[in-house]
Enzyme design. Structure first.
Site, short mmCIF file in Angstrom:
data_model
loop_
_atom_site.label_atom_id
_atom_site.label_comp_id
_atom_site.label_asym_id
_atom_site.label_seq_id
_atom_site.Cartn_x
_atom_site.Cartn_y
_atom_site.Cartn_z
N HIS A 102 13.27 -2.83 11.25
CA HIS A 102 11.92 -2.46 10.82
C HIS A 102 10.91 -3.33 11.57
O HIS A 102 11.18 -4.49 11.87
CB HIS A 102 11.80 -2.68 9.29
CG HIS A 102 10.53 -2.12 8.72
ND1 HIS A 102 9.34 -2.79 8.82
CD2 HIS A 102 10.27 -0.97 8.05
CE1 HIS A 102 8.39 -2.04 8.23
NE2 HIS A 102 8.94 -0.95 7.76
N GLU A 151 8.54 4.76 13.42
CA GLU A 151 7.47 4.22 12.58
C GLU A 151 6.49 3.44 13.48
O GLU A 151 6.67 2.26 13.72
CB GLU A 151 8.04 3.36 11.46
CG GLU A 151 9.21 2.47 11.85
CD GLU A 151 9.13 1.11 11.19
OE1 GLU A 151 8.78 1.05 10.03
OE2 GLU A 151 9.39 0.11 11.90
P1 PGA Z 1 3.78 2.52 4.44
O1 PGA Z 1 5.06 1.77 5.05
O2 PGA Z 1 4.25 3.82 3.88
O3 PGA Z 1 3.26 1.59 3.38
O4 PGA Z 1 2.81 2.73 5.56
C1 PGA Z 1 5.98 2.51 5.81
C2 PGA Z 1 6.96 1.66 6.54
O5 PGA Z 1 6.98 0.44 6.44
O6 PGA Z 1 7.78 2.25 7.27
#
Ligand code: PGA
Length: 228
Positions: A102, A151
């Protein structure tokens, strides 16, 4: 939504005490019981904290909720003398998935591709599955992962989600580059209001909501809206 179930992967990050987690699952279960989501169309996974795993696993088992647990990180080492680490073998009793790479782990905890590759090995050894996060389409992807989460950092926690068409285009490129049949998940400011726009995209197989998973009612609405 097409064919296979659409993944809804909640990520609590470093939030909730054990008592708060228990309250969350009780509220979520009562919403689920009133109107159960169609689990042939959605697969719900919750990436909670390690401390929540045993409690959530037993509460889920006692409820009608179909929810699979995951961890947000894992030790790069196997079981043994690694003080302070939690290894894949320890969590595999409760969790089926592990989030690897992540952007917050890469940025704040120096998680490199090399470290991530070690973690993936541990996850496989424990019989679990990795959800491997990449922040840009040009990033390296390990050949062994079946689920890739795209992401973009500018969309995480900003309230500025990527356009679904953009996310789908990137997903198509990831699928084309991958050496195996991968599913691509989109993460970044996904909400109950915009989830259906991602569910409608051909190449997107799920979403990874962070903020929108913290409240049971919001997360439940997100699941229901993804089915549209
Ligand atoms: P968020 O986080 O939905 O709060 O933008 C998503 C993520 O960390 O992938």
């Amino acid at each position: 939504m097409k064919g296979a179930p659409f993944y809804i992967l909640g990520n609590w990050k470093s939030n909730k005490t054990v008592a708060e987690a228990a309250d969350w699952i009780k509220e979520f279960a009562s919403l689920w019981k009133k109107q159960p989501p169609d689990t042939s169309r959605v697969q719900v996974v919750l990436f909670c904290g390690y401390i929540h795993l045993p409690v959530l696993a037993s509460l889920v088992a006692l409820s009608p909720v179909k929810l699979v647990l995951g961890v947000q990180n894992i030790s790069a080492y196997p079981a043994g003398a690694y003080t302070g680490e939690i290894c894949a073998n320890q969590v595999s009793e409760f969790a089926r998935f592990a989030l690897i790479g992540h952007s917050e782990r890469r940025r704040l905890f120096a998680e490199t591709n090399v470290v991530a590759a070690e973690k993936i090995k541990r996850v496989i050894e424990a019989g679990m599955e990795s959800v491997y996060c990449i922040q840009e389409e040009s990033m390296n992807m390990p050949d062994v992962c079946n689920i890739i989460a795209y992401e973009p950092v500018w969309a995480i926690g900003t309230g500025k989600p990527a356009a679904p068409e953009h996310a789908s285009e990137v997903a198509a490129k990831i699928i084309a580059q991958a050496k195996r049949n991968v599913k691509v998940i989109y993460g970044g400011s996904v909400t109950p209001d915009n989830v259906h726009t991602y569910a409608a995209m051909l190449h997107i197989s799920g979403v990874l909501p962070g903020g929108a998973s913290l409240n049971a009612k919001t997360f439940y609405s997100l699941i229901i809206n993804a089915q549209r």
